[in-house]
Each structure stands twice: as C-alpha cells, then as structure tokens.
Design a protein around this motif. Structure first.
Motif: not given
Length: 467
Positions: A227-235
């Motif tokens: 989930g944390l990696l996705y938040l970084l990816h989404a930016r």
C-alpha cells in the motif's frame, strides 16, 4: 430491473452463505470462525478487481463485461457447490468475487451515465429495491435448503438466476459502444491487489487456530508495504489506478472515511448474528434465517422514504443521526440471550436495518456531491473498493474477537463471546457519527430539492453505491 439481477444475485448469495456457515464448516471439517476466510476472500476479490471494471467496460463494452461477469459468478457458484475442503471453498469464493466485482459496478455505470445528479437518490433507490429482495429471500431460503436438503443447493440456485440474467441482458439491454479508456495502470493494479489482499486476508489468518500466527503478521506487513509503495507510485504516474488526489473533495473524503467505520459493523452483522442464533441459542438454520431476514425488510422500507427524508432535514442531520442510531441497534444485539423473545430480536433487527439503509442512501449519494464529472469514474472505483475493504475488515475483526474471547475458556464459543464482538463492532461503527457531524450544515444541498431551488442542477454523470 434487468440490471438489478446482478445485485439480487450478489446480495442473496451473501446472506444465504451467512446462514449456512455452521453447516458448511461441519461438512468440510473446519470451524465456523475459520470459514470467515470464505467471506473475506469474496470481499477481497471484489476490492481487487473493482478498480479495473470501468477500464474493462470502456475497452470491451459495458454490456459484454456485464454478461461475462454474470457467467464468471455462476462458475464460482458451481465450484463452491463441489468444494470439499476449506482451501477449495476459499478459492471458489475468490472466483465468485471476481465475477461480482464486475457485475455491480458495471450495472450502475450503465444506469447512471444518463442520470441527472438531482435524481441520484431516487435512481439509487429504484436500483436497489429489487436487489433488496435478495437479502429478504436469502436467509429463509438458505435456512430451508440447509435444514431439509444440503448446503450445496444454496449455490446451485445461482445458476438459473444467472442464466435468466444473461438472457434478459442479451435480449433487452441496449448495446453500449466501447469507449477509448484511459491508459491502464498495471503496476498500480498489482500493488493495489497485493495491498488489499495482504492486509485484509492477513487479519483473518491471524486468528485462525490451525495456522501459525506469524503467517498472518507477515501477510499484513506485505499488504501495508504494498500500500505504501502504491502511494509513492500514484504520485509519479499521470493516470493512477486509484487516484489519492480524489480526497481533495471534502464531502467525498468524509463519505469514504466515515462510511468505512460504519461499514465495519455492517460487514460483521451477517457474520455474527447467524452464528450466535445457531451456535449460541441452538436455533436451526431455517429458524435463524427466518429471524435475520427482517433486517433486509427494514432496508427496503427506508428506500421509499429516503429522498423525502433528506429533502426535509438535510444530509448532515440525517446521516449523523442514522449512523449513530444504527450503531446503537448493532450494539443492542449484544444484549440478547437464548431467553430473549424472538419477536424482540426481529424488531431490533428491523429498526436497525432501516437506519443503516437510510444512512447508506445518503452517504453513497453524498460521496459524489462535490466531485467533478471528469472524476466520477475514479470516485466510483474508490468508493466501491472502500466499501468492500471495510466490510471485509469488519468480518475479520469480528472473527478475531470471537477467537480471542473463546480462547479464555477452552476455545468453546459462548453467547458472551458474541456479546463482546457486537459491542466492539458497534463502537467502531459509532465513530462514523463524529466524521459526519464535522460536515457543514449545507453539505449535500445540491442533491436535494431544496438545493435545486438555490442552484442550477446540470445533468451530470454520477455513480451510486448499494447499501
């Protein structure tokens, strides 16, 4: 009415299996608490695949995807009927969830693309009223089939319903031309799926008596990391699968965060109540189903008055009050004993169902009250995913509380264990009231008749979520 076939099938299936969990567990050699994996696996599958339902509809045509989803749901139902172990049953429920993840969002997408925003509450009510027949019929039908035949028949009944749905869609539903979808975020899809499944499934595994607890903690950690990696990816990507920027809308943010707490109680109720009635009170599956179906009657009754109620008192007042009252009636279930008259239990379930459904009618409409038309598809996906994740967490939390509480007396489930679980999920649900009380007094005004008198309501694309 044709689109409601999907909601009917999904809602009836979820209520049928809740009534039959003790019988299924006894037949395949596991415990009813362990079978919460089957409930959470279905909800997790919904959360994983719902985000791509819009892209699939645009790419291949909404009607085609809708028919395919019904077919996949039927295949999963047949696989459930043939399952003879908890592993096979959980996998079959995942297949069902994959079909269900496309059925419900695509049906709403087809319905609301031409629905003016000021008619959103009425449109949502008309779509969900036929679907609410499923929860009304599910418990008594599931109880009857489990008591007098076998639990396998609760899944076979999905086959004729699904065949009828495919025929009606093919015959009457207008073909919708495929659109040019936005670029698909496949890395985001992988990270979201891993995050959702790891976190929620891990919570369920932690409390399983037959599985080392370390597996659950590792799975939860993997889910959080993804989930944390996705938040970084989404930016970093222009078109993220689920855009975190959507939370810049105040009403949308409040609807997602507040309703997530509230839905945890909703997810736990159909898991806890049939188990308490059967394992704690000694009722048969048929008797249990004949008691719990009244909750759906309350939900249906509120739909006829939803629009007038919100027009009269406003969204902030109605949602804050109904979420609090629904949480209180959820906690009242923790006061019942085997000596409590069944009519009193049914009365409380009826009133609680009315308040829950009224609250969801407003929350699901309000979530799109301040969302731009261009962002409506993103709002749809995030709202649907949040609903499934929070309900799955409710089941996982309720099952974990039962397991921990029963461990203090040799692992046997007592009525007091269910009381503790009901009080706990009720407290979590009540937190939603705090979120909604912080809304401005005129929140959702554009969705009511009073708001339409104050501002011009443009016909816009809007999407509603089923309570």
């Amino acid at each position: 009415m044709i689109l409601a076939v999907a909601l009917f099938m999904e809602q009836m299936d979820s209520t049928v299996i809740a009534t039959s969990l003790p019988a299924i567990a006894a037949d395949i050699g596991t415990s009813p608490i362990a079978l919460k994996l089957a409930v959470t696996s279905y909800l997790v599958a919904l959360a994983i695949f719902i985000p791509i339902s819009g892209w699939m509809s645009d790419r291949f045509g909404a009607r085609n995807i809708f028919r395919m989803a019904i077919f996949v749901f039927m295949i999963g139902s047949i696989a459930c009927a043939f399952s003879n172990s908890i592993t096979a049953f959980v996998i079959s429920r995942l297949i069902q969830g994959a079909g269900g993840s496309m059925m419900t969002p695509v049906s709403r997408l087809l319905l609301v693309r031409g629905t003016p925003r000021h008619e959103l509450v009425d449109a949502m009510a008309w779509l969900t009223i036929p679907a609410l027949i499923g929860p009304i019929m599910g418990p008594p039908i599931g109880g009857f089939l489990t008591t007098y035949l076998t639990w396998h028949w609760i899944f076979w009944i999905n086959v004729p319903i699904g065949v009828l749905g495919i025929i009606l869609v093919t015959r009457f539903l207008p073909a919708v031309e495929p659109r040019s979808p936005r670029p698909m975020d496949f890395p985001g899809f992988f990270l979201c799926g891993l995050g959702f499944s790891g976190f929620v499934f891990g919570l369920s595994v932690i409390s399983l008596p037959a599985v080392p607890v370390i597996y659950g903690y590792v799975t939860v950690a993997i889910g959080i990391l993804a989930g944390l990696l996705y938040l970084l990816h989404a930016r970093r990507v222009p078109y993220p699968l689920l855009d975190p920027k959507m939370f810049r809308y105040p009403m949308f943010r409040a609807a997602i965060l507040g309703a997530s707490n509230f839905r945890m109680g909703l997810g736990a109720l159909p898991f806890l109540m049939p188990l308490m009635l059967q394992l704690g009170f000694g009722l048969t599956p048929l008797q249990s189903g004949s008691v719990t179906f009244v909750s759906a009657l309350g939900s249906m009754g509120s739909k006829f008055a939803a629009s007038r109620t919100f027009n009269a008192f406003g969204f902030r007042t109605v949602i804050s009050l109904t979420t609090l009252l629904a949480a209180i009636f959820l906690g009242i279930n923790g006061l019942f004993t085997a000596e409590t008259p069944l009519f009193l239990i049914m009365a409380c379930l009826l009133i609680g169902g009315l308040f829950r459904s009224m609250a969801f009618s407003g929350v699901n409409a309000m979530a799109f009250g301040d969302v731009d038309e261009a962002d409506s598809s993103q709002a749809t996906a995030i709202n649907a995913v949040a609903q499934r994740i929070s309900m799955a967490m409710g089941v996982a939390i309720a099952g974990g509380i039962l397991e921990i509480s029963s461990s203090f007396h040799d692992g046997r489930l007592l009525v007091s264990d269910f009381h503790i679980a009901f009080f706990s999920v009720s407290a979590i649900s009540a937190l939603a009231c705090i979120t909604f009380l912080r809304l401005p007094h005129d929140a959702g005004a554009e969705l009511t008749a009073r708001g339409r008198k104050r501002r011009h309501a443009e016909p816009e694309e809007a999407v509603a979520e089923n309570s």
